[in-house]
Design an enzyme around this catalytic site. Structure first.
Site, PDB file in Angstrom:
ATOM      1  N   GLY A  51      10.926  67.411  41.621  1.00 53.66           N
ATOM      2  CA  GLY A  51      10.286  66.513  43.027  1.00 53.66           C
ATOM      3  C   GLY A  51       9.276  67.119  43.844  1.00 53.66           C
ATOM      4  CG  ASN A  52       6.428  65.329  45.485  1.00 54.54           C
ATOM      5  OD1 ASN A  52       6.600  64.868  46.863  1.00 54.54           O
ATOM      6  ND2 ASN A  52       6.465  64.363  44.429  1.00 54.54           N
ATOM      7  NE  ARG A  53       8.228  72.453  49.638  1.00 57.78           N
ATOM      8  CZ  ARG A  53       9.608  73.036  49.640  1.00 57.78           C
ATOM      9  NH1 ARG A  53      10.470  72.626  50.029  1.00 57.78           N
ATOM     10  NH2 ARG A  53       9.578  74.049  48.874  1.00 57.78           N
ATOM     11  CB  SER A  54       5.891  63.426  49.176  1.00 54.31           C
ATOM     12  OG  SER A  54       5.615  62.159  50.065  1.00 54.31           O
TER      13      SER A  54
END
Ligand code: CTP
Ligand code: CA
Length: 233
Positions: A33-36
């Site tokens: 995933g990512n931190r958005s």
């Protein structure tokens, strides 16, 4: 000039917005995933609703509640987001790609939970490129020959190869969208915060517009520019 959208400036317009961060499945319990947080994309959806648009929000993982009044389409991965966007974009007046779309996904998704194995200490995961949804949306629009306005977002860091704006301008050219909202990211900036600082770049060569403020204020500036682009196309 920071034009704010007037009330009703998007009345009768359909806007499709992606927000949040995609999750790329490794096995049934794990993902990349990512931190958005999805805050900026959700703020754009809210601002478009305020301006009178009918809004579809294609939501990857969000850490904030979606606005009431938007049609919500939930997606998980970049490939799911691509499918949802291409389908709904076809009848839209404007598209905003605020989602953080994973550039890569695991080449294979394990159907069973991956076990750790004492005879193999490491676990290399092969990644393959995801399609560029923004580029495909611009291509779909050009093939249809409509005046749809397409807006991209870009998170950039400056380095020895160039500054944030130079990278933003190059990205605007590569993507082919009408507007690109560029923000500078660093280790402790932007992700999850309520404040943002962006520069809106325009394909038509209009001067870059700098906007700093809450994500709602940034969203209103983006929607204002989007409305103007719709009027002049
Ligand atoms: N984007 C997309 N599909 C992808 C990757 C990005 O549609 N597979 C969109 C994002 O939603 C955003 C824009 O493209 O609107 C720019 O994303 P960004 O990650 O900054 O650009 P990339 O082209 O992926 O370049 P890089 O990450 O290498 O800087
Ligand atoms: Ca990327």
């Amino acid at each position: 000039d920071g034009a704010l959208p007037e009330k009703g400036v998007l009345t009768g317009r359909r806007v499709v917005i992606s927000a949040g961060g995609t999750r790329e499945s490794i096995d049934p319990v794990r993902f990349l995933g990512n931190r958005s947080s999805g805050k900026q994309g959700v703020a754009v959806a809210r601002a478009a609703l305020e301006a009178g648009a009918s809004v579809t929000l294609v939501a990857a993982h969000l850490e904030v509640a979606p606005p009431e009044g938007a049609e919500l389409v939930k997606v998980e991965s970049a490939l799911e987001l691509r499918e949802a966007m291409l389908e709904r974009a076809a009848s839209a007046d404007a598209i905003v790609m605020a989602a953080a779309v994973a550039d890569f996904r695991p080449a294979r998704r394990s159907e069973a939970k991956i076990k750790k194995r004492d005879d193999a200490p490491d676990l290399p995961i092969e990644l393959v490129r995801n399609p560029d949804v923004l580029v495909e949306l611009v291509r779909q629009r050009d093939a249809a020959g409509t005046h749809q306005v397409v807006v991209g977002f870009a998170a950039e860091t400056g380095d020895e190869g160039g500054d944030v704006l130079a990278y933003g301008r190059a990205k605007l050219g590569r993507k082919g969208c009408e507007l690109l909202v560029v923000n500078e990211v660093g280790t402790d900036r932007v992700f999850g915060l309520d404040e943002n600082s962006v520069t809106i770049l325009s394909k038509d060569g209009a001067a870059p517009e700098h906007v700093a403020g809450s994500k709602d204020e940034v969203a209103r500036a983006v929607v204002g520019r989007l409305a103007r682009a719709l009027e002049t196309r």
